[in-house]
Design an enzyme around this catalytic site. Structure first.
Site, short mmCIF file in Angstrom:
data_model
loop_
_atom_site.label_atom_id
_atom_site.label_comp_id
_atom_site.label_asym_id
_atom_site.label_seq_id
_atom_site.Cartn_x
_atom_site.Cartn_y
_atom_site.Cartn_z
N ARG A 157 0.79 -1.15 -0.01
CA ARG A 157 -0.03 -0.08 -0.06
C ARG A 157 0.86 1.26 -0.10
O ARG A 157 0.60 2.23 -0.71
CB ARG A 157 -1.00 0.12 1.20
CG ARG A 157 -1.76 1.09 1.42
CD ARG A 157 -1.26 2.02 2.44
NE ARG A 157 -1.99 3.22 2.50
CZ ARG A 157 -1.40 4.54 2.51
NH1 ARG A 157 -0.13 4.69 2.87
NH2 ARG A 157 -2.05 5.48 2.70
N HIS B 222 2.79 5.94 -2.38
CA HIS B 222 4.03 6.93 -2.49
C HIS B 222 4.79 6.97 -3.84
O HIS B 222 5.51 7.62 -3.96
CB HIS B 222 4.65 6.86 -1.43
CG HIS B 222 4.08 7.23 -0.02
ND1 HIS B 222 3.56 8.47 0.37
CD2 HIS B 222 3.77 6.26 0.99
CE1 HIS B 222 2.89 8.23 1.55
NE2 HIS B 222 3.08 7.17 1.92
#
Length: 143
Positions: free
Chosen positions: A102, A107
């Site tokens: 995740r 990011h």
């Protein structure tokens, strides 16, 4: 006190997203990786499934935790649920690393490989199906 409506709503959304992810899992890596829309859908579905589970984890910890849980990151929320007897330690070790996926998706780390994302789909379907079962069983026992 656990908010059962919150948990059930999040689980319902995870199930819907797992169903969509399962339909995408029928494509080969080549078909997914060469199709921007399919690849984007896989990434977003994984991100949403994992984040909804983290939301549930944080809620359970906030409501039933002992206050001494060491939560340094999202991965730790999965381990904390083991300590609250939501599921077995083996399962916490299996599912917790998905929080790292995740993070890589959100990011946009440069080293995130499409093949890693593609391979994680089958694991996510299996793990999060079991996760939902564990959570619903646990929440049901707290009524």
């Amino acid at each position: 006190m656990l908010d059962l409506n919150f948990i059930q709503r999040k689980i319902k959304l995870i199930h819907e997203e797992l169903s969509r992810l399962e339909s995408l899992s029928r494509y080969t890596f080549k078909e997914i990786s060469e199709d921007f829309t399919k690849m984007s859908a896989v990434e977003r579905l994984l991100e949403k499934i994992i984040m909804r589970a983290i939301d549930i984890n944080q809620h359970i910890i906030a409501e039933l935790g002992h206050g001494d849980e060491k939560i340094r990151g999202y991965e730790d929320t999965f381990h904390a649920l083991y300590s609250l007897n939501v599921y077995p330690v083996e399962f916490s070790k299996e599912i917790a690393p998905s929080a790292g996926l995740r993070n890589r998706l959100v990011h946009e780390y440069n080293d995130t490989n499409n093949e890693i994302i593609y391979k994680s789909v089958k694991d996510a379907i299996s793990q999060y199906t079991r996760y939902c079962d564990y959570i619903l069983k646990f929440a049901g026992s707290k009524k």
